[in-house]
Design an enzyme around this catalytic site. Structure first.
Site, PDB file in Angstrom:
ATOM      1  N   ILE A 233       0.857  -1.192   0.000  1.00  0.00           N
ATOM      2  CA  ILE A 233       0.000   0.000   0.000  1.00  0.00           C
ATOM      3  C   ILE A 233       0.890   1.238   0.000  1.00  0.00           C
ATOM      4  O   ILE A 233       1.751   1.400   0.872  1.00  0.00           O
ATOM      5  CB  ILE A 233      -0.935   0.010   1.222  1.00  0.00           C
ATOM      6  CG1 ILE A 233      -1.841  -1.241   1.200  1.00  0.00           C
ATOM      7  CG2 ILE A 233      -1.787   1.284   1.243  1.00  0.00           C
ATOM      8  CD1 ILE A 233      -2.708  -1.398   2.433  1.00  0.00           C
ATOM      9  N   GLU A 275       1.936  -3.627   5.747  1.00  0.00           N
ATOM     10  CA  GLU A 275       1.004  -3.271   4.676  1.00  0.00           C
ATOM     11  C   GLU A 275       1.305  -4.024   3.382  1.00  0.00           C
ATOM     12  O   GLU A 275       0.880  -3.615   2.304  1.00  0.00           O
ATOM     13  CB  GLU A 275       1.045  -1.758   4.413  1.00  0.00           C
ATOM     14  CG  GLU A 275       2.347  -1.218   3.859  1.00  0.00           C
ATOM     15  CD  GLU A 275       3.360  -0.850   4.932  1.00  0.00           C
ATOM     16  OE1 GLU A 275       4.271  -0.068   4.619  1.00  0.00           O
ATOM     17  OE2 GLU A 275       3.248  -1.338   6.080  1.00  0.00           O
TER      18      GLU A 275
END
Length: 370
Positions: A233, A275
């Protein structure tokens, strides 16, 4: 003459007894094989499939379905895709809350029932639509340690007899199989929980590597393909710093759902760490893997991430690697993931929000730059 008749009658009775015991021995052998099969299957979807086909074959029914507790949510029993040969009504939600009286009845009695028997015993207000619309010939509880973790429904029987009911012996056999199935489901659920990230409901890194190692061996033996996608991300720290960690959790969970909804059941997504996410695409070429990766990237970019009335822009960077016996015949799962990770690094360095394939020449250039 009477002695001869008596001897014939005795011989017939003896033969009946022998036949009866031969059948029981055969059935015990079958139960042993069923037990071995169920207890050796820990992958949840394969286990459910095995239970359904076993019961359909053993009891000669046209279909079967199984409501099971979600391994990560024990508030209700779900049918989902756990059926074969029956036709669920698309307008009905096949979910049975544990508060439904039928759950308490099946759990406490641990007996098999027909639909008319359930209707007669339970209060008139009991919602049985999710069972009756499937038209089962028999309902069997799956109970372990006085706890119901499944409801098995058998469909229409294949029989030439006018009475298509079940004998007491058959019901007893079904109860034993249900007990074995319940133990197997409980074991599979334990594996499911211990190998799953509780925030995103994706698989954990170690489990991903175990499955990848098996699939890579299969690809090597069969000269097939498999691909790995790695996602990260973009600017994830900003969400935590600007809106708080609860917003970061929301972004992680939502991205995980988008990833999982855009892959096949035979593929596997995992939370690699922080992430970062990975996806194993079984029997998938580079071209198809790139299509899947681009589709997920686009879905994330277009999704409206709204947290507490705040619309936040989320994008992901992606790297793709593919095992190919001719082009990329690596034998190490870690090396394949590292290739995807290096391609991901190139996506990050090239402006983010893009997909990069781990071309060996491109990877070499990156290593030289470093």
């Amino acid at each position: 003459m009477s002695n001869e008749i008596s001897e014939i009658v005795q011989e017939d009775k003896a033969q009946e007894i022998i036949s009866e015991y031969e059948k029981k021995i055969y059935d015990l052998q079958q139960l042993l094989e069923i037990s071995r099969s169920l207890c050796s299957t820990l992958e949840f979807s394969k286990l459910i499939e095995s239970i359904l086909y076993t019961c359909m074959g053993q009891f000669h029914v046209l279909g079967a379905g199984l409501f099971v507790l979600n391994a990560l949510d024990a508030d209700s029993l779900h049918l989902d895709s756990n059926y074969n040969g029956i036709d669920p009504n698309p307008n009905i939600s096949y979910i049975i809350p544990i508060s439904n009286p039928v759950v308490n009845l099946l759990e406490t009695s641990n007996k098999v029932y027909t639909v008319p028997e359930l209707v007669q015993i339970l209060p008139e207000s009991t919602d049985l639509n999710m069972i009756t619309t499937l038209k089962p010939s028999l309902i069997i509880p799956l109970v372990q340690h006085n706890h119901l973790n499944g409801i098995l429904l058998l469909g229409e029987r294949i029989t030439l007899a006018e009475d298509a009911g079940y004998s007491d012996y058959e019901k007893e056999q079904l109860t034993v199989i249900a007990s074995l199935a319940s133990i197997a489901i409980n074991n599979a659920a334990l594996i499911e929980r211990s190998s799953t990230d509780m925030m995103t409901h994706l698989k954990l890194k170690y489990f991903f590597f175990n499955v990848l190692a098996d699939k890579l061996d299969n690809a090597l033996a069969g000269e097939g393909n498999l691909s790995v996608i790695m996602f990260d991300i973009d600017f994830f720290k900003r969400f935590n710093d600007t809106y708080g960690h609860a917003c970061g959790d929301y972004v992680l969970q939502t991205v995980a759902k988008i990833i999982k909804s855009n892959i096949r059941e035979k593929d596997m997504a995992s939370r690699y760490g922080g992430e970062e996410f990975t996806v194993l695409l079984n029997e998938t070429s580079t071209e198809d893997a790139m299509i899947v990766a681009e589709r997920i990237r686009s879905k994330v970019e277009q999704f409206d991430f709204c947290y507490e009335d705040q619309h936040v822009k989320v994008t992901i960077s992606i790297g793709v690697s593919t095992f190919d016996v001719n082009e990329n015949p690596i034998t190490s799962p870690k090396m394949l993931v590292d290739q995807a990770d290096q391609a991901l690094y190139i996506s990050k360095r090239s402006g983010r929000n893009r997909v990069t394939f781990a071309d060996p020449k491109l990877i070499s250039e990156v290593k030289l730059d470093n």
